[in-house]
Each structure stands twice: as C-alpha cells, then as structure tokens.
Scaffold this active site. Structure first.
Site, short mmCIF file in Angstrom:
data_model
loop_
_atom_site.label_atom_id
_atom_site.label_comp_id
_atom_site.label_asym_id
_atom_site.label_seq_id
_atom_site.Cartn_x
_atom_site.Cartn_y
_atom_site.Cartn_z
N CYS A 338 30.61 -73.12 -13.72
CA CYS A 338 30.73 -71.62 -13.18
C CYS A 338 31.41 -71.49 -11.72
O CYS A 338 31.19 -72.42 -11.07
CB CYS A 338 29.05 -71.42 -12.97
SG CYS A 338 27.95 -71.37 -14.33
N ARG A 438 30.36 -60.71 -21.29
CA ARG A 438 29.58 -61.61 -20.86
C ARG A 438 29.63 -61.46 -19.22
O ARG A 438 28.70 -61.57 -18.61
CB ARG A 438 29.96 -63.14 -21.08
CG ARG A 438 29.03 -64.10 -20.84
CD ARG A 438 29.53 -65.39 -21.27
NE ARG A 438 28.40 -66.28 -21.26
CZ ARG A 438 27.94 -67.04 -19.97
NH1 ARG A 438 28.50 -66.44 -18.75
NH2 ARG A 438 26.97 -67.64 -20.09
P1 XMP Z 1 25.57 -76.50 -17.05
O1 XMP Z 1 25.07 -76.88 -15.80
O2 XMP Z 1 24.81 -77.01 -18.21
O3 XMP Z 1 25.52 -74.81 -17.16
O4 XMP Z 1 27.07 -76.75 -17.31
C1 XMP Z 1 25.40 -74.19 -18.42
C2 XMP Z 1 25.18 -72.85 -18.31
O5 XMP Z 1 26.27 -72.14 -17.46
C3 XMP Z 1 26.21 -70.89 -17.66
N1 XMP Z 1 27.76 -70.59 -18.10
C4 XMP Z 1 28.75 -70.21 -17.34
N2 XMP Z 1 28.21 -69.35 -16.02
N3 XMP Z 1 30.83 -68.83 -15.64
C5 XMP Z 1 29.37 -69.05 -15.24
O6 XMP Z 1 29.27 -68.46 -14.28
C6 XMP Z 1 30.87 -69.54 -16.92
O7 XMP Z 1 32.13 -69.59 -17.31
C7 XMP Z 1 30.04 -70.05 -17.62
N4 XMP Z 1 30.04 -70.46 -18.95
C8 XMP Z 1 28.70 -71.18 -19.31
C9 XMP Z 1 25.60 -70.50 -19.13
O8 XMP Z 1 24.45 -69.84 -18.91
C10 XMP Z 1 25.38 -72.16 -19.68
O9 XMP Z 1 24.09 -72.07 -20.47
#
Ligand code: XMP
Length: 509
Positions: A338, A438
């Site tokens: 993120c 999203r």
């Molecule tokens: P982890 O820490 O397991 O987190 O890599 C997965 C969660 O991150 C969210 N997610 C995102 N959040 N930008 C964000 O700010 C993104 O591009 C993104 N892609 C996923 C999502 O909630 C996921 O479950």
C-alpha cells in the site's frame, strides 16, 4: 497429519461466547488510543504473558463470522496475485476462507466462484449407465472411451438392477455374453442426501469402490466413488450443501450493464459472503451503494475497509438488513504493497483500526464480525490483532508467494519468486478499470499501491501451519484458550529499543 484439537464443524449458527467476552473490554483504551490519541501498529506493541492453566491441545483457534464457522481464522486477500479459485479452494479445504479478487470481468468472477463451489462435488449426478443386455465387449469399450471403471446397470426407467465393474469382467475374453450374466445383482445403494463422511464410511464398510444413490423407488439419482471422496480434509469450511465456503471481493456499487448485473446476481447467489473491497468505505456514496447491493443481491456482506469508531458507528446505524450485514473489514494504508498512507497522509493501521471498530461493534451490535485486513508481517501479529477484537485476519503478503496463488514462478539471482502487487498499483490498474472505484474514482492516475517480487514459499498448507502454530503459541503464552479468549490478553507498548530487542540481534551475519 498434524495433530490438532480443532473440532470438525459444518456451517453452523452457533452463537459463541465472543460477544459476552468482548463486552467487558475497552479496546481503544487497551490500544492506547483513548488517553494518548496514539495510532499504533503491530510493531509498537507486545502482548503481555498471561497465566495458562490448560494444555496446548486444548487451544482452539476456530472462529465465527456471521453464520459461518471457520476452523482457521485466516482469509486470503481479494487481490489478483493472491486469490483466484485455486487459492479459494485450498483455503476452504484447510478451514479458512479465500476472498476472490475483483480485478476482472463479472463473468470471470462468476466462473471462479462456480469452480470453487463445484470443487468438492462428490456426488456424480450425470451418471453413465449400461443396460442388462449390453454386451461385455461394449462395456469394455465404454470403460476405455470414458475412462470409467464401472457402471450402474439400469432398466428403461433407470431403476438400478446391478452394478458392473472392471473386476466382474471375465479373464477369458468372452465379449459376447451380456452384462446381466456377470453383474453384481441388487447392489448396496444409498439415499441421495448422504454426507461425504457417511459415503466414505459406507464405502469402507462394504469394501467397494462405487455406490449408486437411489430415490425411494430405486431410481438412480447419483453415484459416489472412493476416488472422488478422497482425500478427506477434516477441517473444511463447508456451506449447508457441503460445498466449499467462498467469499467474493466486490465494488460497493451495482454494475450498470444488465448482463454484468446478471453475472453478479448469479455469483452472489452462489457465494457465501460478499466483501466490499475499497480503500475507504466511510463515504456517502459507498454507504448508499452498499444498501442497493444488499437489496439486489442474495448474499451476506462484510463492509469495508474502515479504520475508525465513527465509520463503524455510521455503518452499524445505517439500517442495513440484519441478516445481510455480518461483518466489518478494517485497516487502511497498512498493507505491504500500500502507498495510500504516504500518498494521501491518511491511514488507519490494522492494529489501531481493529481496536476502534471493535469498540463500536461492542456498543452497537456485538453479533457483527471483525476482519482485520493487512499489515501482518509475522505470525505473532495475528495474536495482537485478536487481542484487540478481531474475529478473523486477512493477508495478501503471507500468501502471494504460495503455489496456489495466481501468477507464474520467476527467478531472481537463483531465488524463486512470484509477483505481488497492490490493487491500486499502476500494474494492476493496467488490466482494466474493473476496480477503479476501489479508490477515489475521479483521481484514477494516482497509484495507491506498488508491485514487486515476493519469495516463493511453496504450498499453502506449510504457510498456514506456521501462522496457526504461531497464533496458538501466542494464545498459550498470553493465557488465552481460544480466539474468544484472546480479547483478554493484555497489551503493552514497546520502545524502539524494545522493538529491536524483540527481533534476532547481535549476531555476526
Ligand atoms: P498485506 O499487508 O497482506 O495487505 O500486503 C493486504 C491488504 O492491502 C490492501 N490493499 C491495498 N491497499 N493500496 C492500498 O492502499 C493497494 O494498492 C492495495 N492493494 C491491496 C487490501 O486491503 C489487502 O487485503
């Protein structure tokens, strides 16, 4: 197989002790929010050791989310490098939950959901049969053509008269005789509503490979075979029909195109839980959109992501149908891929968000489940999330490198790797505009995630075992016997020096 005390549950509607346990705890105070206005994250805290008066074998990590019971409290993220049908099938088989991503067409989502729901279909409904007057030569040919080793023998009304298998075929190549001369007459049959466990037990009892299923008139209704029933996964997350439980990541808005709406309706009907997948759900449009979704779609819902008490309060008092809203998903900007927090300056780390939302759930509707999403770096972080009110945890980071995740194996300097990318990364958005909502729709060009490589970690089972063992040991050290008990685990802040000490240190590398 690994020893575990986990009980075998089907989808159930049991009300656990979680609600009552949570009632007595001020989660925001526990997470240093109320008095110090802190936004803490996993690395800022440690659970305090607690008294343990039970054996590790008694430690139970099963959990509930709405009406669904899971033997593992873990879900895989709705991301296109983490969860498609293969991962969702594996997660359900091991007792957890896979949330299929939405960075694709509604048609593809529907196909993936169907694959999961069909995966453990152990009853063959479209059964190939032969008649008593089929010749042995014809049966041999059919066995070869269809790759089937046996057939129920039926009359013109599909009444079962016998069964013929490879073992009944004579060695003397007498291909002129007919099936009725060599078939097993009046075979043992079962009723069509048996469970997988009953089927396996009967097959073992009578030492057969196949059993026809018949209705009360003896008419063929299906077939079970040992091959389809094995292997047996004792902790599987199952729906009321014995199919694998599955969740689907979704927009908070219904599609405008009628064909897409039809696909979504079908997928929602099949799937058990719809999880809205947006960076921040606490917006007028999303709150309204979700109401429309709930009116149109036949599924339960987990709404998110949110990060504060106020956001949870808004959802819980919005008037969503009680039987549809089953959970809230929390965490914002804390995922390993993120960039939302640095791009926008706004974020709600999962530890903080869980404590905030747990308090609102406790105050407004203790039946609602809490999914803590993202930011988990170590198995020990799971214990911390449960200590501040989570009922389930979701991760992409732990699972993107598994055999079951989508994507091909690559190699960097001799190390096997797979791609892991944020759903807001430029790379994920290049697939299409499927998940544009999203984020803030109007600012499509601002990437809120990155793409990178992650080590290949092999089959999911090994990763889950490690996470579950870490969690169980964490519960035991913290003095909690179960997830419901974890809310009692005390938490303390650590200093930067403490955080360094908590990791391996002072070794010559
Ligand atoms: P982890 O820490 O397991 O987190 O890599 C997965 C969660 O991150 C969210 N997610 C995102 N959040 N930008 C964000 O700010 C993104 O591009 C993104 N892609 C996923 C999502 O909630 C996921 O479950």
């Amino acid at each position: 197989m690994k020893q575990s005390n986990r009980k075998i549950y089907e989808r159930s509607y049991i009300c656990t002790t979680m609600e009552t346990t949570k009632k007595n705890i001020d989660f925001r105070k526990k997470a240093f929010i109320t008095e110090q206005n802190m936004i803490l994250t996993f690395d800022d805290v440690l659970c305090k050791p607690g008294y343990t008066g039970f054996s590790p074998a008694e430690c139970d990590i099963s959990t509930n989310l709405g009406p669904f019971h899971f033997n593992s409290p873990i879900c895989t993220a709705a991301m296109d490098t983490v969860t498609e049908s293969e991962m969702a099938i594996a997660m359900a088989l091991y007792g957890g939950l896979g949330v299929i991503h939405r960075n694709c067409s509604y048609k593809k989502q529907l196909e993936m959901v169907k694959r999961v729901k069909r995966a453990r279909n152990f009853i063959i409904e479209d059964v190939a049969t032969v008649s008593p007057k089929t010749t042995i030569g014809e049966v041999q040919l059919l066995m070869k053509q269809k790759g089937i080793s046996g057939f129920p023998v039926v009359d013109g009304d599909r009444k079962v008269l016998g069964i013929i298998t490879q073992r009944d075929i004579p060695f003397n190549d007498d291909i002129e005789g007919t099936v009725d001369s060599i078939m097993t007459k009046n075979p043992i049959c079962l009723h069509p509503h048996i469970t997988r466990e009953e089927g396996l037990a009967k097959l073992y009892e009578i030492r057969k490979e196949k059993i026809p299923l018949v209705d009360s008139n003896g008419i063929l209704a299906g077939l079970i075979t040992k091959k389809d029933l094995k292997p047996y996964y004792p902790y599987t997350s199952k729906d009321s029909k014995g199919r694998l439980v599955c969740a689907l990541g979704c927009s908070p808005f219904l599609p405008k195109n009628s064909q897409d709406l039809a696909y979504l309706k079908e997928a929602a009907h099949l799937v058990d839980i719809m999880m809205t997948d947006v960076a921040e759900f606490y917006k007028k449009a999303d709150l309204e959109g979700a109401m429309e979704m709930m009116k149109e779609l036949d599924s339960t819902f987990v709404l998110g992501n949110i990060g504060t008490y106020k956001a949870a309060e808004a959802i819980l008092t919005y008037g969503y149908p009680e039987d549809k809203l089953i959970g809230l998903k929390v965490g914002m900007g804390s995922g390993s891929i993120c960039t939302t927090a640095i791009q926008t300056g706004v974020g709600a780390p999962t530890f903080f968000a869980a404590a905030e939302v747990a308090d609102a759930i406790k105050d407004y509707n203790p039946k609602i489940g809490l999914v803590a999403d993202g930011g988990f770096k170590y198995p020990g972080d799971l214990t911390k999330a449960f200590a501040v009110g989570a009922d389930m945890v979701m991760s992409g980071h732990f699972f993107a490198g598994c055999t079951e995740s989508p994507g091909v194996l690559d190699n960097i300097q001799g190390r096997k790797v797979k791609v892991y990318r944020g759903m807001g990364s430029a790379e994920a958005r290049a697939v299409g505009s499927y998940a544009d909502d999203r984020y803030i729709k109007e600012s499509k060009k601002l990437a809120e995630g990155v793409s990178g490589y992650i080590p290949f970690v092999g089959p999911l089972k090994g990763v889950l075992d490690q996470l579950e063992d870490g969690l169980k040991n964490g519960l035991i050290y913290g003095g909690a016997k179960s997830i419901a008990d974890a809310y009692k685990i005390e938490i303390g802040r650590v200093t930067p020096a403490g955080a360094v000490e908590a990791r391996p240190h002072d070794l010559i590398r």
